[in-house]
Design a protein around this motif. Structure first.
Motif, PDB file in Angstrom:
ATOM      1  N   ALA A  27       0.822  -1.214   0.000  1.00 57.06           N
ATOM      2  CA  ALA A  27       0.000   0.000   0.000  1.00 57.06           C
ATOM      3  C   ALA A  27       0.855   1.262   0.000  1.00 57.06           C
ATOM      4  CB  ALA A  27      -0.925  -0.006   1.213  1.00 57.06           C
ATOM      5  N   GLY A  28       1.994   1.232   0.680  1.00 54.76           N
ATOM      6  CA  GLY A  28       2.827   2.426   0.797  1.00 54.76           C
ATOM      7  C   GLY A  28       3.326   2.933  -0.538  1.00 54.76           C
ATOM      8  N   GLU A  29       3.646   2.040  -1.458  1.00 49.47           N
ATOM      9  CA  GLU A  29       4.128   2.460  -2.768  1.00 49.47           C
ATOM     10  C   GLU A  29       3.043   3.231  -3.520  1.00 49.47           C
ATOM     11  OE1 GLU A  29       6.387   0.505  -6.658  1.00 49.47           O
ATOM     12  OE2 GLU A  29       5.142  -0.776  -5.363  1.00 49.47           O
ATOM     13  N   VAL A  30       1.807   2.762  -3.403  1.00 48.92           N
ATOM     14  CA  VAL A  30       0.695   3.444  -4.074  1.00 48.92           C
ATOM     15  C   VAL A  30       0.423   4.786  -3.384  1.00 48.92           C
ATOM     16  CG1 VAL A  30      -1.703   3.225  -4.838  1.00 48.92           C
ATOM     17  CG2 VAL A  30      -0.254   1.186  -4.671  1.00 48.92           C
ATOM     18  N   GLU A  31       0.506   4.810  -2.063  1.00 50.90           N
ATOM     19  CA  GLU A  31       0.288   6.064  -1.327  1.00 50.90           C
ATOM     20  C   GLU A  31       1.333   7.119  -1.706  1.00 50.90           C
ATOM     21  OE1 GLU A  31      -1.609   3.737   2.555  1.00 50.90           O
ATOM     22  OE2 GLU A  31       0.461   4.466   2.591  1.00 50.90           O
ATOM     23  N   ASP A  32       2.592   6.709  -1.765  1.00 51.87           N
ATOM     24  CA  ASP A  32       3.650   7.655  -2.128  1.00 51.87           C
ATOM     25  C   ASP A  32       3.435   8.225  -3.527  1.00 51.87           C
ATOM     26  OD1 ASP A  32       5.019   7.562   0.244  1.00 51.87           O
ATOM     27  OD2 ASP A  32       6.449   6.042  -0.397  1.00 51.87           O
TER      28      ASP A  32
ATOM     29  N   ALA B  43      -3.053  10.527   1.753  1.00 43.82           N
ATOM     30  CA  ALA B  43      -3.576   9.353   1.049  1.00 43.82           C
ATOM     31  C   ALA B  43      -3.383   8.112   1.901  1.00 43.82           C
ATOM     32  CB  ALA B  43      -2.879   9.172  -0.295  1.00 43.82           C
ATOM     33  N   ALA B  44      -4.369   7.259   1.882  1.00 46.53           N
ATOM     34  CA  ALA B  44      -4.287   5.962   2.543  1.00 46.53           C
ATOM     35  C   ALA B  44      -4.894   4.923   1.612  1.00 46.53           C
ATOM     36  CB  ALA B  44      -5.028   5.974   3.879  1.00 46.53           C
ATOM     37  N   VAL B  45      -4.188   3.809   1.468  1.00 48.56           N
ATOM     38  CA  VAL B  45      -4.603   2.769   0.522  1.00 48.56           C
ATOM     39  C   VAL B  45      -4.810   1.467   1.273  1.00 48.56           C
ATOM     40  CG1 VAL B  45      -3.841   1.387  -1.449  1.00 48.56           C
ATOM     41  CG2 VAL B  45      -3.484   3.867  -1.444  1.00 48.56           C
ATOM     42  N   VAL B  46      -5.912   0.782   0.963  1.00 42.68           N
ATOM     43  CA  VAL B  46      -6.220  -0.506   1.572  1.00 42.68           C
ATOM     44  C   VAL B  46      -6.709  -1.460   0.488  1.00 42.68           C
ATOM     45  CG1 VAL B  46      -6.817   0.491   3.819  1.00 42.68           C
ATOM     46  CG2 VAL B  46      -8.601   0.194   2.082  1.00 42.68           C
ATOM     47  N   GLY B  47      -6.772  -2.716   0.842  1.00 47.60           N
ATOM     48  CA  GLY B  47      -7.373  -3.713  -0.028  1.00 47.60           C
ATOM     49  C   GLY B  47      -8.747  -4.101   0.494  1.00 47.60           C
ATOM     50  N   LEU B  48      -9.756  -3.908  -0.313  1.00 51.03           N
ATOM     51  CA  LEU B  48     -11.117  -4.260   0.082  1.00 51.03           C
ATOM     52  C   LEU B  48     -11.563  -5.512  -0.676  1.00 51.03           C
ATOM     53  CD1 LEU B  48     -12.851  -0.750   0.232  1.00 51.03           C
ATOM     54  CD2 LEU B  48     -11.777  -2.069   2.080  1.00 51.03           C
ATOM     55  N   PRO B  49     -12.409  -6.335  -0.060  1.00 48.80           N
ATOM     56  CA  PRO B  49     -12.830  -7.580  -0.699  1.00 48.80           C
ATOM     57  C   PRO B  49     -13.419  -7.343  -2.090  1.00 48.80           C
ATOM     58  CG  PRO B  49     -13.541  -7.527   1.591  1.00 48.80           C
ATOM     59  CD  PRO B  49     -13.003  -6.165   1.281  1.00 48.80           C
ATOM     60  N   HIS B  50     -13.032  -8.220  -3.032  1.00 53.05           N
ATOM     61  CA  HIS B  50     -13.515  -8.097  -4.411  1.00 53.05           C
ATOM     62  C   HIS B  50     -13.729  -9.490  -4.961  1.00 53.05           C
ATOM     63  CE1 HIS B  50     -13.407  -7.238  -8.759  1.00 53.05           C
ATOM     64  NE2 HIS B  50     -13.816  -6.017  -8.412  1.00 53.05           N
ATOM     65  N   ALA B  51     -14.893  -9.724  -5.568  1.00 53.29           N
ATOM     66  CA  ALA B  51     -15.266 -11.066  -6.016  1.00 53.29           C
ATOM     67  C   ALA B  51     -14.309 -11.633  -7.055  1.00 53.29           C
ATOM     68  CB  ALA B  51     -16.699 -11.032  -6.587  1.00 53.29           C
ATOM     69  N   ASP B  52     -13.772 -10.797  -7.895  1.00 50.51           N
ATOM     70  CA  ASP B  52     -12.909 -11.274  -8.975  1.00 50.51           C
ATOM     71  C   ASP B  52     -11.426 -11.176  -8.615  1.00 50.51           C
ATOM     72  OD1 ASP B  52     -12.176 -12.114 -11.646  1.00 50.51           O
ATOM     73  OD2 ASP B  52     -11.672 -10.021 -12.045  1.00 50.51           O
ATOM     74  N   LEU B  53     -11.009 -10.057  -8.036  1.00 48.26           N
ATOM     75  CA  LEU B  53      -9.583  -9.813  -7.769  1.00 48.26           C
ATOM     76  C   LEU B  53      -9.106 -10.379  -6.439  1.00 48.26           C
ATOM     77  CD1 LEU B  53      -9.466  -6.080  -8.937  1.00 48.26           C
ATOM     78  CD2 LEU B  53      -8.592  -8.069 -10.184  1.00 48.26           C
ATOM     79  N   GLY B  54     -10.034 -10.738  -5.571  1.00 48.62           N
ATOM     80  CA  GLY B  54      -9.662 -11.124  -4.210  1.00 48.62           C
ATOM     81  C   GLY B  54      -9.677  -9.899  -3.317  1.00 48.62           C
ATOM     82  N   GLU B  55      -8.801  -8.945  -3.623  1.00 46.33           N
ATOM     83  CA  GLU B  55      -8.813  -7.645  -2.965  1.00 46.33           C
ATOM     84  C   GLU B  55      -8.682  -6.560  -4.030  1.00 46.33           C
ATOM     85  OE1 GLU B  55      -7.049  -7.790   1.472  1.00 46.33           O
ATOM     86  OE2 GLU B  55      -5.558  -8.197  -0.086  1.00 46.33           O
ATOM     87  N   GLN B  56      -9.416  -5.488  -3.837  1.00 49.61           N
ATOM     88  CA  GLN B  56      -9.355  -4.356  -4.755  1.00 49.61           C
ATOM     89  C   GLN B  56      -8.567  -3.234  -4.103  1.00 49.61           C
ATOM     90  OE1 GLN B  56     -12.847  -2.508  -7.118  1.00 49.61           O
ATOM     91  NE2 GLN B  56     -12.766  -1.287  -5.242  1.00 49.61           N
ATOM     92  N   ILE B  57      -7.576  -2.704  -4.819  1.00 49.82           N
ATOM     93  CA  ILE B  57      -6.811  -1.576  -4.304  1.00 49.82           C
ATOM     94  C   ILE B  57      -7.716  -0.351  -4.263  1.00 49.82           C
ATOM     95  CG2 ILE B  57      -4.820  -0.079  -4.676  1.00 49.82           C
ATOM     96  CD1 ILE B  57      -3.479  -2.397  -6.124  1.00 49.82           C
ATOM     97  N   THR B  58      -7.913   0.179  -3.056  1.00 48.39           N
ATOM     98  CA  THR B  58      -8.848   1.274  -2.845  1.00 48.39           C
ATOM     99  C   THR B  58      -8.131   2.393  -2.105  1.00 48.39           C
ATOM    100  OG1 THR B  58     -10.672  -0.313  -2.711  1.00 48.39           O
ATOM    101  CG2 THR B  58     -11.074   1.917  -1.854  1.00 48.39           C
ATOM    102  N   ALA B  59      -8.247   3.618  -2.599  1.00 51.64           N
ATOM    103  CA  ALA B  59      -7.561   4.764  -2.013  1.00 51.64           C
ATOM    104  C   ALA B  59      -8.556   5.731  -1.387  1.00 51.64           C
ATOM    105  CB  ALA B  59      -6.737   5.486  -3.073  1.00 51.64           C
ATOM    106  N   PHE B  60      -8.194   6.227  -0.215  1.00 48.55           N
ATOM    107  CA  PHE B  60      -8.932   7.297   0.451  1.00 48.55           C
ATOM    108  C   PHE B  60      -8.009   8.509   0.455  1.00 48.55           C
ATOM    109  CE2 PHE B  60     -10.799   3.397   1.818  1.00 48.55           C
ATOM    110  CZ  PHE B  60     -12.160   3.659   1.976  1.00 48.55           C
ATOM    111  N   VAL B  61      -8.466   9.602  -0.115  1.00 45.46           N
ATOM    112  CA  VAL B  61      -7.577  10.718  -0.404  1.00 45.46           C
ATOM    113  C   VAL B  61      -8.166  12.031   0.110  1.00 45.46           C
ATOM    114  CG1 VAL B  61      -6.519  12.068  -2.264  1.00 45.46           C
ATOM    115  CG2 VAL B  61      -6.627   9.570  -2.435  1.00 45.46           C
ATOM    116  N   VAL B  62      -7.316  12.817   0.772  1.00 50.30           N
ATOM    117  CA  VAL B  62      -7.640  14.201   1.119  1.00 50.30           C
ATOM    118  C   VAL B  62      -6.951  15.077   0.080  1.00 50.30           C
ATOM    119  CG1 VAL B  62      -7.483  16.004   2.868  1.00 50.30           C
ATOM    120  CG2 VAL B  62      -7.754  13.607   3.571  1.00 50.30           C
ATOM    121  N   ALA B  63      -7.731  15.848  -0.670  1.00 48.47           N
ATOM    122  CA  ALA B  63      -7.138  16.559  -1.805  1.00 48.47           C
ATOM    123  C   ALA B  63      -7.921  17.814  -2.145  1.00 48.47           C
ATOM    124  CB  ALA B  63      -7.090  15.639  -3.027  1.00 48.47           C
ATOM    125  N   ASP B  64      -7.256  18.701  -2.875  1.00 48.99           N
ATOM    126  CA  ASP B  64      -7.955  19.808  -3.511  1.00 48.99           C
ATOM    127  C   ASP B  64      -8.830  19.221  -4.622  1.00 48.99           C
ATOM    128  OD1 ASP B  64      -6.563  21.559  -1.862  1.00 48.99           O
ATOM    129  OD2 ASP B  64      -4.886  21.695  -3.278  1.00 48.99           O
TER     130      ASP B  64
END
Length: 450
Positions: free
Chosen positions: A365-370, A381-402
């Motif tokens: 996750a840190g590489e994607v956040e950077d 930015a904070a990135v996590v993996g959320l359950p996904h039926a096809d991928l297993g986990e989906q890369i999901t980002a939560f971002v504070v931004a302009d």
């Protein structure tokens, strides 16, 4: 050598501990701490409300002189957490501090417990980690060698006094090594910039705010070391600090159960996104999910295990101490990392939240956040993996931004990293949930309303 060796030296250092509410010389601190030690002598364990300032420093010092394990309680702990810590530890809460002098007792055995530090409780109720005097001494001596930390230094920080970074490194370090400590109560850019020192301690949130205040950052240019820890320092913050202060920050890695085990060196290279090499006496290794040893090839992500003299004695349990679950003497940190052939470590993050298994790939996750933080609109930015039926986990980002379109951020990452590392979803939020240490609480991200 005594644990708090500098307190017992004949030469008195003026203003050994300085805080906004006052200051103490070594002689004065030893006298007040000896009064606390006399008052609690023979107690099985004590606790202190670890408010920033002299009262906590005196109480902890007194308990260590007396050989009584002490539990620092976060001053912002809620009623349930506070009650759990006192009940679980069985500690008596210190509600008054002696201003008188007592007799300095003989040095306790090095194997005796020094501190009981409670974990953050992210995966259950906080656990009491028992740290011995010898572990504290070994950890501080290792850092003294790595950072060339001596009595000539002045350490400045405003970190909380109830965890490894602020208390063990930030208070016991100066008391063992003889350097002056200036505690600013709060780690604000203004407080750091207005306080001369040779070493400054901060967590990534602190350094991010300092990097965003160029005048404050430039004021730290005369310092010898800017040390970051407790969480990975984002590469953009590392680069900004380097440009503004003229020196790269020193990163290190550790946890409550192991103290500090890996660090960059004062006289060596400092690599963005990396935390250095093991301290003297510490060994590290990587294993895969089945426990098979992995080669340190600089690319393979594995589960980080450590061994050495700084490990915990165990966890408080049913009135005793339960030894940690070790594998042939190795402590499983719960973190995942990459180790290069030259021994340099890059911490990917917690195995439970920062290693994302998506579509057959393992992504940190840190590489994607950077990478997200390189976008001019993104502030956090904070990135996590959320359950996904096809991928297993989906890369999901939560971002504070302009103002920015989520699709633009996805494309931005895909243009800079392998396509499988791009977020499949980006949620714009007003803020990220953090604990008192400034760490993002990723377990709470899924509860954010987007």
């Amino acid at each position: 050598m005594r644990l708090l060796d500098s307190l017992h030296q004949e030469a008195d250092l003026d203003r050994a501990v300085v805080t906004p509410e006052g200051e103490l010389s070594r002689h004065e601190l030893l006298g007040r701490a000896a009064g606390v030690a006399s008052a609690i002598a023979g107690a099985p364990i004590v606790a202190v409300e670890a408010v920033p300032g002299l009262s906590t420093i005196v109480a902890v010092t007194g308990a260590l002189l007396a050989g009584v394990p002490i539990v620092p309680i976060p001053p912002d702990a809620g009623s349930l957490e506070r009650a759990h810590i006192l009940r679980d530890s069985g500690a008596t809460l210190l509600d008054a501090f002696s201003n008188g002098h007592g007799t300095v007792p003989p040095e306790p055995p090095s194997s005796a417990p020094a501190l009981v530090l409670y974990t953050s409780g992210t995966t259950g109720a906080p656990k009491g980690v028992v740290i011995s005097r010898s572990a504290v001494a070994a950890g501080l001596d290792g850092l003294a060698a790595a950072w060339q930390w001596t009595a000539d230094d002045t350490l400045v920080h405003g970190l909380p006094l109830y965890h490894v970074h602020g208390l063990v490194l930030g208070v016991l370090g100066p008391l063992r090594l003889g350097s002056r400590l200036v505690h600013t109560h709060k780690p604000t850019p203004a407080a750091y910039a207005s306080t001369p020192g040779s070493m400054y301690f901060g967590v990534p949130t602190v350094w991010s705010r300092i990097a965003a205040d160029p005048s404050a950052a430039r004021a730290l240019a005369p310092a010898r070391l800017l040390v970051s820890g407790s969480a990975p320092l984002p590469v953009p913050v590392f680069d900004n600090l380097t440009a503004l202060t003229g020196q790269s920050p020193v990163e290190r890695y550790g946890m409550t159960e192991t103290l500090i085990t890996v660090s960059a060196r004062a006289d060596g290279e400092r690599r963005p996104g990396h935390v250095g090499t093991p301290l003297p006496g510490v060994l590290t290794r990587l294993v895969d999910d089945s426990g098979t040893l992995l080669d340190p090839d600089g690319e393979t992500i594995g589960h980080l295990q450590v061994r050495g003299p700084t490990l915990l004695d165990g966890y408080l349990h049913d009135g005793g101490v339960r030894p940690p679950a070790l594998t042939d003497g190795w402590f499983p940190t719960g973190d995942v990392a990459v180790i290069g052939p030259d021994g340099w470590h890059r911490i990917v993050g917690r195995a439970s939240t920062d290693l994302i298994k998506t579509g057959g790939y393992r992504v940190g996750a840190g590489e994607v956040e950077d990478t997200l933080l390189l976008h001019p609109a993104v502030r956090e930015a904070a990135v996590v993996g959320l359950p996904h039926a096809d991928l297993g986990e989906q890369i999901t980002a939560f971002v504070v931004a302009d103002p920015v379109a989520p699709a633009d951020l996805i494309t931005f990452v895909a243009e800079r990293l392998a396509a499988h590392k791009r977020p499949r979803a980006v949620h714009l939020v007003d803020s990220l949930p953090r604990n008192g240490m400034g760490k993002v609480q990723k377990s709470a991200l899924t509860q954010i309303k987007t």
